[in-house]
Design a protein around this motif. Structure first.
Motif, PDB file in Angstrom:
ATOM      1  N   VAL A  23      36.422  32.437 -27.987  1.00 19.50           N
ATOM      2  CA  VAL A  23      36.696  32.366 -26.557  1.00 19.50           C
ATOM      3  C   VAL A  23      36.374  30.952 -26.080  1.00 19.50           C
ATOM      4  O   VAL A  23      35.239  30.494 -26.198  1.00 19.50           O
ATOM      5  CB  VAL A  23      35.844  33.385 -25.773  1.00 19.50           C
ATOM      6  CG1 VAL A  23      36.110  33.279 -24.276  1.00 19.50           C
ATOM      7  CG2 VAL A  23      36.101  34.803 -26.269  1.00 19.50           C
ATOM      8  N   CYS A  24      37.396  30.270 -25.566  1.00 14.42           N
ATOM      9  CA  CYS A  24      37.208  28.940 -24.978  1.00 14.42           C
ATOM     10  C   CYS A  24      36.816  29.128 -23.517  1.00 14.42           C
ATOM     11  O   CYS A  24      37.437  29.912 -22.805  1.00 14.42           O
ATOM     12  CB  CYS A  24      38.489  28.120 -25.059  1.00 14.42           C
ATOM     13  SG  CYS A  24      38.963  27.723 -26.731  1.00 14.42           S
ATOM     14  N   LEU A  25      35.789  28.397 -23.093  1.00 12.60           N
ATOM     15  CA  LEU A  25      35.309  28.534 -21.723  1.00 12.60           C
ATOM     16  C   LEU A  25      35.453  27.228 -20.949  1.00 12.60           C
ATOM     17  O   LEU A  25      35.332  26.145 -21.534  1.00 12.60           O
ATOM     18  CB  LEU A  25      33.825  28.926 -21.713  1.00 12.60           C
ATOM     19  CG  LEU A  25      33.438  30.268 -22.298  1.00 12.60           C
ATOM     20  CD1 LEU A  25      31.928  30.432 -22.284  1.00 12.60           C
ATOM     21  CD2 LEU A  25      34.094  31.389 -21.519  1.00 12.60           C
ATOM     22  N   THR A  53      33.161  39.640 -17.528  1.00 17.38           N
ATOM     23  CA  THR A  53      34.508  40.120 -17.837  1.00 17.38           C
ATOM     24  C   THR A  53      34.966  39.612 -19.197  1.00 17.38           C
ATOM     25  O   THR A  53      35.498  40.376 -20.006  1.00 17.38           O
ATOM     26  CB  THR A  53      35.498  39.663 -16.735  1.00 17.38           C
ATOM     27  OG1 THR A  53      35.083  40.226 -15.486  1.00 17.38           O
ATOM     28  CG2 THR A  53      36.913  40.115 -17.055  1.00 17.38           C
ATOM     29  N   ARG A  54      34.760  38.333 -19.452  1.00 16.60           N
ATOM     30  CA  ARG A  54      35.197  37.738 -20.725  1.00 16.60           C
ATOM     31  C   ARG A  54      34.506  38.391 -21.926  1.00 16.60           C
ATOM     32  O   ARG A  54      35.100  38.520 -22.989  1.00 16.60           O
ATOM     33  CB  ARG A  54      34.891  36.244 -20.757  1.00 16.60           C
ATOM     34  CG  ARG A  54      35.757  35.411 -19.860  1.00 16.60           C
ATOM     35  CD  ARG A  54      35.394  33.944 -20.039  1.00 16.60           C
ATOM     36  NE  ARG A  54      35.887  33.098 -18.995  1.00 16.60           N
ATOM     37  CZ  ARG A  54      37.097  32.551 -18.968  1.00 16.60           C
ATOM     38  NH1 ARG A  54      37.944  32.791 -19.947  1.00 16.60           N
ATOM     39  NH2 ARG A  54      37.457  31.775 -17.970  1.00 16.60           N
ATOM     40  N   VAL A  70      32.895  30.022 -27.714  1.00 14.36           N
ATOM     41  CA  VAL A  70      31.961  31.061 -28.130  1.00 14.36           C
ATOM     42  C   VAL A  70      32.678  31.847 -29.209  1.00 14.36           C
ATOM     43  O   VAL A  70      33.800  32.303 -29.006  1.00 14.36           O
ATOM     44  CB  VAL A  70      31.561  31.968 -26.950  1.00 14.36           C
ATOM     45  CG1 VAL A  70      30.581  33.032 -27.404  1.00 14.36           C
ATOM     46  CG2 VAL A  70      30.979  31.144 -25.805  1.00 14.36           C
ATOM     47  N   VAL A  71      32.022  31.980 -30.378  1.00 11.35           N
ATOM     48  CA  VAL A  71      32.659  32.611 -31.530  1.00 11.35           C
ATOM     49  C   VAL A  71      31.830  33.798 -31.988  1.00 11.35           C
ATOM     50  O   VAL A  71      30.598  33.719 -32.070  1.00 11.35           O
ATOM     51  CB  VAL A  71      32.793  31.594 -32.694  1.00 11.35           C
ATOM     52  CG1 VAL A  71      33.445  32.239 -33.902  1.00 11.35           C
ATOM     53  CG2 VAL A  71      33.564  30.363 -32.252  1.00 11.35           C
ATOM     54  N   ARG A  72      32.541  34.886 -32.292  1.00  4.85           N
ATOM     55  CA  ARG A  72      31.919  36.060 -32.912  1.00  4.85           C
ATOM     56  C   ARG A  72      32.883  36.529 -33.975  1.00  4.85           C
ATOM     57  O   ARG A  72      33.963  37.045 -33.669  1.00  4.85           O
ATOM     58  CB  ARG A  72      31.668  37.163 -31.898  1.00  4.85           C
ATOM     59  CG  ARG A  72      31.031  38.404 -32.551  1.00  4.85           C
ATOM     60  CD  ARG A  72      30.750  39.478 -31.563  1.00  4.85           C
ATOM     61  NE  ARG A  72      31.999  40.149 -31.202  1.00  4.85           N
ATOM     62  CZ  ARG A  72      32.051  41.309 -30.557  1.00  4.85           C
ATOM     63  NH1 ARG A  72      30.958  41.906 -30.152  1.00  4.85           N
ATOM     64  NH2 ARG A  72      33.225  41.859 -30.279  1.00  4.85           N
ATOM     65  N   GLY A  73      32.515  36.325 -35.239  1.00  5.06           N
ATOM     66  CA  GLY A  73      33.405  36.697 -36.338  1.00  5.06           C
ATOM     67  C   GLY A  73      34.698  35.914 -36.240  1.00  5.06           C
ATOM     68  O   GLY A  73      34.693  34.691 -36.245  1.00  5.06           O
ATOM     69  N   THR A  74      35.808  36.630 -36.075  1.00  6.73           N
ATOM     70  CA  THR A  74      37.104  35.967 -35.965  1.00  6.73           C
ATOM     71  C   THR A  74      37.534  35.778 -34.508  1.00  6.73           C
ATOM     72  O   THR A  74      38.568  35.175 -34.242  1.00  6.73           O
ATOM     73  CB  THR A  74      38.194  36.775 -36.693  1.00  6.73           C
ATOM     74  OG1 THR A  74      38.265  38.075 -36.107  1.00  6.73           O
ATOM     75  CG2 THR A  74      37.894  36.869 -38.179  1.00  6.73           C
ATOM     76  N   LEU A 101      26.310  30.092 -19.372  1.00  5.27           N
ATOM     77  CA  LEU A 101      25.994  31.027 -20.455  1.00  5.27           C
ATOM     78  C   LEU A 101      24.967  30.422 -21.406  1.00  5.27           C
ATOM     79  O   LEU A 101      23.981  31.071 -21.767  1.00  5.27           O
ATOM     80  CB  LEU A 101      27.260  31.408 -21.213  1.00  5.27           C
ATOM     81  CG  LEU A 101      27.087  32.394 -22.363  1.00  5.27           C
ATOM     82  CD1 LEU A 101      26.549  33.727 -21.871  1.00  5.27           C
ATOM     83  CD2 LEU A 101      28.402  32.579 -23.107  1.00  5.27           C
ATOM     84  N   GLN A 102      25.182  29.186 -21.787  1.00  6.77           N
ATOM     85  CA  GLN A 102      24.263  28.501 -22.693  1.00  6.77           C
ATOM     86  C   GLN A 102      22.856  28.424 -22.092  1.00  6.77           C
ATOM     87  O   GLN A 102      21.867  28.713 -22.765  1.00  6.77           O
ATOM     88  CB  GLN A 102      24.790  27.103 -22.982  1.00  6.77           C
ATOM     89  CG  GLN A 102      23.942  26.297 -23.935  1.00  6.77           C
ATOM     90  CD  GLN A 102      24.482  24.882 -24.082  1.00  6.77           C
ATOM     91  OE1 GLN A 102      24.800  24.226 -23.088  1.00  6.77           O
ATOM     92  NE2 GLN A 102      24.595  24.426 -25.308  1.00  6.77           N
ATOM     93  N   PHE A 103      22.771  28.056 -20.837  1.00  9.43           N
ATOM     94  CA  PHE A 103      21.467  27.942 -20.176  1.00  9.43           C
ATOM     95  C   PHE A 103      20.741  29.281 -20.142  1.00  9.43           C
ATOM     96  O   PHE A 103      19.559  29.369 -20.472  1.00  9.43           O
ATOM     97  CB  PHE A 103      21.643  27.387 -18.756  1.00  9.43           C
ATOM     98  CG  PHE A 103      20.352  27.143 -18.050  1.00  9.43           C
ATOM     99  CD1 PHE A 103      19.569  26.046 -18.365  1.00  9.43           C
ATOM    100  CD2 PHE A 103      19.908  28.014 -17.064  1.00  9.43           C
ATOM    101  CE1 PHE A 103      18.363  25.825 -17.717  1.00  9.43           C
ATOM    102  CE2 PHE A 103      18.709  27.797 -16.407  1.00  9.43           C
ATOM    103  CZ  PHE A 103      17.928  26.696 -16.736  1.00  9.43           C
TER     104      PHE A 103
END
Length: 109
Positions: A33-35, A84-85, A26-30, A43-45
């Protein structure tokens, strides 16, 4: 919200947040987060149907499979890990619907 790009990569864009199903990140800007696979899929669902409420049993069936021996508490644990993440990421949050389950909340959706 976008599901795929021109190269056929499996991506979901929610505002500035991008979920890359091929890399499970999951990426936001720079920030990146690897899940673990189950957390990513959960999360995707949820984000594919923002505002829609899913019961714990629906989520167990969808993410873990109908034949899983996991308990509904498994969903609660994974949702808490996601919260939390991504604490402080206003673009995505997961609401508890008391006595029912969970739903993703995306601002502007």
């Amino acid at each position: 919200m976008q599901l795929d790009d021109a190269r056929g990569e499996r991506r979901l864009e929610v505002g500035r947040v991008v979920l890359d199903a091929d890399a499970l990140v999951v990426v936001r800007g720079t920030e990146e987060v690897c899940l673990p696979p189950k957390e990513f899929r959960l999360l995707q669902f949820l984000l594919q149907g923002p505002g829609r409420t899913y019961t714990r049993m629906q989520l167990l069936d969808e993410i873990w499979g109908w034949d899983t021996e996991g308990a509904e508490r498994t969903v609660d644990v994974h949702v808490n890990r996601l919260r939390t993440r991504f604490a402080g990421w206003g673009e995505l949050s997961i609401e508890t619907i008391r006595g029912l389950g969970y739903r993703a909340v995306v601002p502007g959706e």
